[in-house]
Design a protein around this motif. Sequence first.
Motif, PDB file in Angstrom:
ATOM      1  N   GLY A  19      -7.719   1.133 -11.199  1.00  0.00           N
ATOM      2  CA  GLY A  19      -6.709   1.725 -12.056  1.00  0.00           C
ATOM      3  C   GLY A  19      -5.963   2.802 -11.287  1.00  0.00           C
ATOM      4  N   VAL A  20      -4.641   2.801 -11.341  1.00  0.00           N
ATOM      5  CA  VAL A  20      -3.836   3.737 -10.555  1.00  0.00           C
ATOM      6  C   VAL A  20      -2.874   4.497 -11.451  1.00  0.00           C
ATOM      7  CG1 VAL A  20      -3.981   2.299  -8.477  1.00  0.00           C
ATOM      8  CG2 VAL A  20      -2.068   1.985 -10.059  1.00  0.00           C
ATOM      9  N   ASP A  21      -2.360   5.629 -10.909  1.00  0.00           N
ATOM     10  CA  ASP A  21      -1.337   6.375 -11.640  1.00  0.00           C
ATOM     11  C   ASP A  21       0.047   5.863 -11.249  1.00  0.00           C
ATOM     12  OD1 ASP A  21      -0.725   7.432  -9.134  1.00  0.00           O
ATOM     13  OD2 ASP A  21      -1.590   9.402  -9.549  1.00  0.00           O
ATOM     14  N   HIS A  22       1.091   6.550 -11.695  1.00  0.00           N
ATOM     15  CA  HIS A  22       2.460   6.091 -11.446  1.00  0.00           C
ATOM     16  C   HIS A  22       2.826   6.108  -9.968  1.00  0.00           C
ATOM     17  CE1 HIS A  22       2.863   6.828 -15.815  1.00  0.00           C
ATOM     18  NE2 HIS A  22       3.845   5.955 -15.757  1.00  0.00           N
ATOM     19  N   TYR A  23       2.071   6.844  -9.141  1.00  0.00           N
ATOM     20  CA  TYR A  23       2.346   6.919  -7.710  1.00  0.00           C
ATOM     21  C   TYR A  23       1.474   5.957  -6.902  1.00  0.00           C
ATOM     22  CZ  TYR A  23       4.714  11.181  -9.150  1.00  0.00           C
ATOM     23  OH  TYR A  23       5.551  12.083  -9.775  1.00  0.00           O
ATOM     24  N   GLY A  24       0.680   5.143  -7.588  1.00  0.00           N
ATOM     25  CA  GLY A  24      -0.195   4.211  -6.881  1.00  0.00           C
ATOM     26  C   GLY A  24      -1.473   4.828  -6.373  1.00  0.00           C
ATOM     27  N   ARG A  25      -1.807   6.029  -6.853  1.00  0.00           N
ATOM     28  CA  ARG A  25      -3.022   6.706  -6.423  1.00  0.00           C
ATOM     29  C   ARG A  25      -4.188   6.298  -7.314  1.00  0.00           C
ATOM     30  NH1 ARG A  25      -0.204  12.593  -6.395  1.00  0.00           N
ATOM     31  NH2 ARG A  25      -0.016  11.917  -8.577  1.00  0.00           N
ATOM     32  N   PRO A  26      -5.379   6.136  -6.746  1.00  0.00           N
ATOM     33  CA  PRO A  26      -6.506   5.606  -7.525  1.00  0.00           C
ATOM     34  C   PRO A  26      -7.018   6.589  -8.572  1.00  0.00           C
ATOM     35  CG  PRO A  26      -7.262   6.312  -5.366  1.00  0.00           C
ATOM     36  CD  PRO A  26      -5.761   6.423  -5.338  1.00  0.00           C
ATOM     37  N   LEU A  27      -7.327   6.050  -9.752  1.00  0.00           N
ATOM     38  CA  LEU A  27      -7.896   6.843 -10.830  1.00  0.00           C
ATOM     39  C   LEU A  27      -9.356   6.488 -11.071  1.00  0.00           C
ATOM     40  CD1 LEU A  27      -4.957   6.644 -13.404  1.00  0.00           C
ATOM     41  CD2 LEU A  27      -5.544   8.585 -11.935  1.00  0.00           C
ATOM     42  N   PHE A  28      -9.676   5.186 -11.035  1.00  0.00           N
ATOM     43  CA  PHE A  28     -11.040   4.750 -11.288  1.00  0.00           C
ATOM     44  C   PHE A  28     -11.234   3.341 -10.741  1.00  0.00           C
ATOM     45  CE2 PHE A  28      -8.449   3.725 -15.013  1.00  0.00           C
ATOM     46  CZ  PHE A  28      -8.674   2.364 -15.147  1.00  0.00           C
ATOM     47  N   ALA A  84      -6.812  -5.858  -6.730  1.00  0.00           N
ATOM     48  CA  ALA A  84      -5.902  -5.806  -7.875  1.00  0.00           C
ATOM     49  C   ALA A  84      -5.788  -4.373  -8.368  1.00  0.00           C
ATOM     50  CB  ALA A  84      -6.419  -6.703  -8.995  1.00  0.00           C
ATOM     51  N   THR A  85      -4.579  -3.938  -8.626  1.00  0.00           N
ATOM     52  CA  THR A  85      -4.353  -2.605  -9.186  1.00  0.00           C
ATOM     53  C   THR A  85      -3.511  -2.741 -10.445  1.00  0.00           C
ATOM     54  OG1 THR A  85      -2.342  -2.253  -7.871  1.00  0.00           O
ATOM     55  CG2 THR A  85      -4.429  -1.507  -6.920  1.00  0.00           C
ATOM     56  N   ALA A  86      -3.664  -1.807 -11.341  1.00  0.00           N
ATOM     57  CA  ALA A  86      -2.877  -1.815 -12.569  1.00  0.00           C
ATOM     58  C   ALA A  86      -2.742  -0.387 -13.060  1.00  0.00           C
ATOM     59  CB  ALA A  86      -3.520  -2.690 -13.638  1.00  0.00           C
ATOM     60  N   LEU A  87      -1.625  -0.085 -13.650  1.00  0.00           N
ATOM     61  CA  LEU A  87      -1.335   1.261 -14.110  1.00  0.00           C
ATOM     62  C   LEU A  87      -2.236   1.614 -15.290  1.00  0.00           C
ATOM     63  CD1 LEU A  87       0.462   3.772 -13.800  1.00  0.00           C
ATOM     64  CD2 LEU A  87       2.074   2.708 -15.395  1.00  0.00           C
ATOM     65  N   THR A 103      -0.352   9.277   1.521  1.00  0.00           N
ATOM     66  CA  THR A 103       0.096   9.783   0.225  1.00  0.00           C
ATOM     67  C   THR A 103      -0.886   9.403  -0.871  1.00  0.00           C
ATOM     68  OG1 THR A 103       1.433   7.812  -0.234  1.00  0.00           O
ATOM     69  CG2 THR A 103       2.508   9.625   0.923  1.00  0.00           C
ATOM     70  N   ARG A 104      -2.059   8.885  -0.483  1.00  0.00           N
ATOM     71  CA  ARG A 104      -3.151   8.476  -1.369  1.00  0.00           C
ATOM     72  C   ARG A 104      -2.836   7.223  -2.167  1.00  0.00           C
ATOM     73  NH1 ARG A 104      -4.849  11.962  -5.459  1.00  0.00           N
ATOM     74  NH2 ARG A 104      -6.695  10.622  -5.571  1.00  0.00           N
ATOM     75  N   ARG A 105      -1.888   6.434  -1.749  1.00  0.00           N
ATOM     76  CA  ARG A 105      -1.644   5.151  -2.397  1.00  0.00           C
ATOM     77  C   ARG A 105      -2.688   4.141  -1.942  1.00  0.00           C
ATOM     78  NH1 ARG A 105       4.589   4.308  -0.951  1.00  0.00           N
ATOM     79  NH2 ARG A 105       3.684   4.953   1.030  1.00  0.00           N
ATOM     80  N   VAL A 106      -3.103   3.287  -2.861  1.00  0.00           N
ATOM     81  CA  VAL A 106      -4.157   2.319  -2.571  1.00  0.00           C
ATOM     82  C   VAL A 106      -3.642   1.236  -1.622  1.00  0.00           C
ATOM     83  CG1 VAL A 106      -5.660   0.545  -3.558  1.00  0.00           C
ATOM     84  CG2 VAL A 106      -5.317   2.706  -4.766  1.00  0.00           C
TER      85      VAL A 106
END
Length: 379
Positions: free
Chosen positions: A296-305, A280-283, A354-357
């Motif tokens: 948790g991801v940013d607007h580009y779908g890249r992982p934050l935490f 599961a991912t969420a902005l 592109t580092r998208r999850v």
Amino acid sequence: MEKELEGQGNDVSDLAEIPSAQVITSTLADPTTLAIVTQPIVSLDDGGVVGYEALARFAGEISTERLFIEASELGLGAELEAIALERGLAVLRFLPRGFVLHVNVSPIYLGMQEIHRTLISAPLHRVVIELTEHVPVSETKQLRRQLAIYRSLGARIALDDAGAGYGGLELMYELEPDMIKIDRFLIEDIDHSETKAAVVSTLVAAARSRGIKVVAEGIETRAEFDETSRLGIDLGQGYWIARPGSGLPRVNTAKLSHSSRKERNVTLGRELAEVTESVATALGSTSFPDQPFGIGVDHYGRPLFLWSRGTDGVEHVRNVTEVACGSSLRECLRRGLARGVETRFDPLVVTDHTRRVLGVVRLERLLSGDQQRQGVEAS
């Protein structure tokens, strides 16, 4: 050298005592003294040869790069490059169909008559023109117009030494080349440097987003080959693949095939596909109801935490450990076990170029799979 040349202008007779000047003038007098060697360029997907780069070799022990630099200082650069270009393009006479030939040209000489005449007389649909020097971005409009002429005749354009500086990245966007060649500095020991790997991964993602192929130069070890392959680079050349030589040097097809993405089954991450789970991912969310963990991801779908909930109901937010989609299972296991005890069994986050999850991999599954493989090998 600059002090020796100061005040001497272009009077070659005054430079007879300078070894490099002797080589330059003798080459201009007799172009046949300049030899051409070629080096194979291979696909990292299957290890097959796709083309060759033509490289100039002068008589004596002075480096080719130094001779071209000093010829430019003497005002003889265009003439010397025209000879090297003409002799390099002669390789097309015995280059089998289906292969392309890379030739080096300094952008400052593209508009000069000797270079232009040599290029337009060649079958440019079989040629990749490598721009060997960076130019100020302010001058790219004229360079784009010059390149458009050769592109209209079928030539492809490569930008050399990408990643060597910010100007190189600007040129990639300004000139829109068909290929970029990653600077050797970034390839050397890339398997031991997460920083270099991160820089190259960013270059690959930027190039891929614009439809530009990426070439790794100077691959000198199996580990560098494997790492550049893992990072999604399209093509490679270097001593580990094949040294430059006369004619068309052969490559060890068995060695390259064994190391290729296709043979290692990691093209597009197929090796990881069997153990990668959806997640599961969420902005920017710090809570995932009814989930044991989420990203948790940013607007580009890249992982934050990485968010997780323990068996005691306590929520945790931690940094993520990313693995590229082309990684081997052993590489993922190594990355996971290298973490501290507290985070060692956190899921690894699988990302694309592109580092998208794409999903996560649990260390438990990697350990189980590694034990099974060792059992098979032992039997």
